[in-house]
Design a protein around this motif. Structure first.
Motif, PDB file in Angstrom:
ATOM      1  N   GLU A 194       6.358  18.095  18.556  1.00  0.00           N
ATOM      2  CA  GLU A 194       5.682  17.637  17.332  1.00  0.00           C
ATOM      3  C   GLU A 194       4.671  16.535  17.607  1.00  0.00           C
ATOM      4  O   GLU A 194       3.936  16.127  16.714  1.00  0.00           O
TER       5      GLU A 194
ATOM      6  N   LEU B 277      11.685  18.087  20.382  1.00  0.00           N
ATOM      7  CA  LEU B 277      11.225  16.907  19.647  1.00  0.00           C
ATOM      8  C   LEU B 277       9.791  16.543  20.025  1.00  0.00           C
ATOM      9  O   LEU B 277       8.955  16.245  19.165  1.00  0.00           O
TER      10      LEU B 277
ATOM     11  N   GLU C 122       9.351  11.848  12.751  1.00  0.00           N
ATOM     12  CA  GLU C 122       8.488  11.748  11.570  1.00  0.00           C
ATOM     13  C   GLU C 122       7.867  10.363  11.462  1.00  0.00           C
ATOM     14  O   GLU C 122       6.679  10.227  11.140  1.00  0.00           O
TER      15      GLU C 122
ATOM     16  N   TRP D 137      15.483  22.179  10.582  1.00  0.00           N
ATOM     17  CA  TRP D 137      15.069  21.468  11.792  1.00  0.00           C
ATOM     18  C   TRP D 137      16.198  20.566  12.301  1.00  0.00           C
ATOM     19  O   TRP D 137      16.491  20.531  13.504  1.00  0.00           O
ATOM     20  N   VAL D 138      16.832  19.859  11.386  1.00  0.00           N
ATOM     21  CA  VAL D 138      17.937  18.979  11.772  1.00  0.00           C
ATOM     22  C   VAL D 138      19.080  19.808  12.357  1.00  0.00           C
ATOM     23  O   VAL D 138      19.680  19.442  13.373  1.00  0.00           O
TER      24      VAL D 138
ATOM     25  N   THR E 237      13.412  20.805   6.430  1.00  0.00           N
ATOM     26  CA  THR E 237      13.982  19.641   7.097  1.00  0.00           C
ATOM     27  C   THR E 237      15.413  19.937   7.548  1.00  0.00           C
ATOM     28  O   THR E 237      15.793  19.652   8.683  1.00  0.00           O
TER      29      THR E 237
ATOM     30  N   THR F 229      15.146  13.264  14.569  1.00  0.00           N
ATOM     31  CA  THR F 229      14.085  13.958  13.822  1.00  0.00           C
ATOM     32  C   THR F 229      13.394  13.000  12.860  1.00  0.00           C
ATOM     33  O   THR F 229      12.165  13.058  12.690  1.00  0.00           O
TER      34      THR F 229
ATOM     35  N   THR G 119      18.313  20.964  15.845  1.00  0.00           N
ATOM     36  CA  THR G 119      18.392  19.820  16.751  1.00  0.00           C
ATOM     37  C   THR G 119      19.856  19.461  17.049  1.00  0.00           C
ATOM     38  O   THR G 119      20.226  19.209  18.194  1.00  0.00           O
TER      39      THR G 119
END
Lengths: 192, 192
Positions: free
Chosen positions: B87, B84, B160, B125-126, B122, B156, B129
């Motif tokens: 980013e 996390l 953002e 990525w989720v 997305t 996540t 995670t």
DNA sequence: GTCTATAGGAAGATAGAC
DNA sequence: GTCTATCTTCCTATAGAC
């Protein structure tokens, strides 16, 4: 009936919600508002002035449904949840505002002149949220060990993240609301 | 040395980081890359094709520093945090990618053709995670009562949100990282 | 493959009549 | 205050030479 300027501003919100700040074309707005482009320049000087005024207009309007959301809250913790959820509603005005707000933040990355407004509004929102967190603590409805400002900053940033996913089609609004409610639980701990 | 196309793509990332997707001017890119506009059209057909290819290029590059971030993780919980935090770094490449990613999401609100790419990335990525959350639970490093997918979606989305504030000047990167670490603590509970 | 030159079309902004 | 008509600038895209 409202005057011409107000009509143009309302139309501008609709155009921004449809095409974004950077996608706003004065000619489109003229068509949407049913006036000539010359009239827009007469009232707002230039495109930048128009955008500025529209953003301020949107901000004022947001105060309305925010306060409305707090009506009927059971307690401070409930008020906090309602305040945050008020940004995630499939309502015409809320969606328009959320789109505009997201666009403002995205545009501010590349345009310094937009940052002032943005940073101030963000700080206010975080502050109001932090106060509700502190109220909830005082009322014995939230873990006393958490720092209100940290929690407020995280929860509001989460709202923005969820809002971005909602509006860009990665998440439906119901799921976003559910996730947000879960975050409030995780951040504040169980009601005591 | 890389071929001309790669040089143009690298320049395109820089231009997007500076001006946004919608602010990308083919002429600016030509200047940045040190080539003529005609060459860009020769290699990428049109502006839309150029943007598409640049976004794909950015995505590929992100895989690099993401995997790098996981090197040296102590355990699953630490890996989650590192993933996390990767980013939110004041590094040239990461900042460029974050700006581009934020712009992509913001642009997708108004441009359907950009959504496909976005929604897929997305979800990936989720999912990654969520797997780390589940790993942490299996290793006894996270509360077993939390739903990995919910936590992953919230964390996540929070990244953002924090990223948007960072890039738009509302938050410095150190504070953003601190807040994120706090959210991981709140979501996973104490290490057991 | 790469350039110079330019066509062609948006989009912002203004002049001038009413 | 409001409109029609138009100017000007900027930007995508292509033609054609090398």
């Amino acid at each position: 009936m409202a005057d011409r300027q107000a009509l143009i501003l309302e139309a501008a919100v609709r155009v921004i919600a449809r095409s974004g700040i950077r996608g706003l074309r004065v000619e489109d707005l003229a068509a949407e508002a049913g006036v000539s482009t010359a009239l827009i320049y007469y009232h707002f000087k230039d495109r930048a002035g128009l955008v500025q005024r529209t953003l301020a207009f949107i901000n004022d309007r947001a105060v309305g449904y925010t306060e409305e959301a707090l009506q009927g809250a059971q307690d401070a913790r409930d008020a906090l949840l309602r305040l945050l959820l008020s940004e995630l509603q499939e309502t015409g005005a809320v969606r328009e505002n959320s789109v505009a707000w997201g666009e403002l933040r995205a545009s501010a990355v590349f345009d310094d002149s937009l940052r002032g407004n943005l940073v101030g509004s963000t700080r206010d929102w975080v502050r109001d949220t932090a106060e509700l967190v502190a109220d909830a603590q005082a009322a014995g409805l939230a873990d006393l060990r958490v720092e209100p400002l940290d929690v407020a900053e995280r929860l509001t940033a989460l709202v923005e993240g969820l809002s971005g996913r909602w509006l860009s089609g990665s998440l439906d609004v119901e799921r976003a609301r559910e996730l947000l409610a879960g975050a409030v639980e995780a951040e504040l701990g169980p009601r005591r």
